[in-house]
Design a protein around this motif. Structure first.
Motif, PDB file in Angstrom:
ATOM      1  N   LEU A  34       0.820  -1.208   0.000  1.00 16.54           N
ATOM      2  CA  LEU A  34       0.000   0.000   0.000  1.00 16.54           C
ATOM      3  C   LEU A  34       0.856   1.261   0.000  1.00 16.54           C
ATOM      4  CD1 LEU A  34      -2.891  -0.961   2.421  1.00 16.54           C
ATOM      5  CD2 LEU A  34      -2.989  -0.718  -0.046  1.00 16.54           C
ATOM      6  N   ASP A  35       2.046   1.212   0.573  1.00 15.35           N
ATOM      7  CA  ASP A  35       2.940   2.371   0.576  1.00 15.35           C
ATOM      8  C   ASP A  35       3.266   2.836  -0.835  1.00 15.35           C
ATOM      9  OD1 ASP A  35       3.050   2.645   3.272  1.00 15.35           O
ATOM     10  OD2 ASP A  35       5.049   1.796   3.510  1.00 15.35           O
ATOM     11  N   TRP A  36       3.215   1.964  -1.792  1.00 18.42           N
ATOM     12  CA  TRP A  36       3.515   2.332  -3.172  1.00 18.42           C
ATOM     13  C   TRP A  36       2.584   3.435  -3.662  1.00 18.42           C
ATOM     14  CZ3 TRP A  36       0.903   2.207  -7.836  1.00 18.42           C
ATOM     15  CH2 TRP A  36       1.691   2.421  -8.958  1.00 18.42           C
ATOM     16  N   PHE A  37       1.323   3.389  -3.257  1.00 20.38           N
ATOM     17  CA  PHE A  37       0.348   4.384  -3.701  1.00 20.38           C
ATOM     18  C   PHE A  37       0.676   5.778  -3.190  1.00 20.38           C
ATOM     19  CE2 PHE A  37      -2.164   0.466  -3.888  1.00 20.38           C
ATOM     20  CZ  PHE A  37      -2.588   0.530  -5.198  1.00 20.38           C
ATOM     21  N   THR A  38       1.339   5.853  -2.060  1.00 26.28           N
ATOM     22  CA  THR A  38       1.652   7.150  -1.466  1.00 26.28           C
ATOM     23  C   THR A  38       3.062   7.609  -1.786  1.00 26.28           C
ATOM     24  OG1 THR A  38       2.439   6.152   0.588  1.00 26.28           O
ATOM     25  CG2 THR A  38       0.097   6.695   0.467  1.00 26.28           C
ATOM     26  N   GLY A  39       3.834   6.765  -2.437  1.00 28.73           N
ATOM     27  CA  GLY A  39       5.201   7.114  -2.757  1.00 28.73           C
ATOM     28  C   GLY A  39       6.137   7.029  -1.568  1.00 28.73           C
ATOM     29  N   ARG A  40       5.720   6.356  -0.516  1.00 29.30           N
ATOM     30  CA  ARG A  40       6.518   6.276   0.695  1.00 29.30           C
ATOM     31  C   ARG A  40       7.690   5.321   0.573  1.00 29.30           C
ATOM     32  NH1 ARG A  40       2.829   5.448   5.751  1.00 29.30           N
ATOM     33  NH2 ARG A  40       4.884   5.479   6.691  1.00 29.30           N
TER      34      ARG A  40
END
Length: 51
Positions: A34-40
C-alpha cells in the motif's frame, strides 16, 4: 473491481476517495504494498519502473 465509469472519473478528479478495501485489492493485483500508492517506498517504485 466492478465500478461505474462515473465512479472512476470521480476518483481521478478527486471527488471521491477510494476505500481501503479497494486499495488493498489493487495492491494485491499488482503485487505492491500500500505504501507504493503514497510514494513512501522509493526503492519499490524504482524497482517497478525498471521492470
Amino acid at each position: 473491481m466492478e465500478k461505474s465509469r462515473e465512479c472512476y472519473n470521480q476518483y481521478e478528479n478527486g471527488k471521491r476517495k477510494m476505500s481501503i478495501n479497494d486499495l488493498c485489492k489493487i495492491a494485491d493485483e499488482f503485487n505492491v504494498p500500500l505504501d507504493w500508492f503514497t510514494g513512501r517506498n522509493i526503492e519499490i517504485m524504482k524497482h517497478i519502473k525498471n521492470q
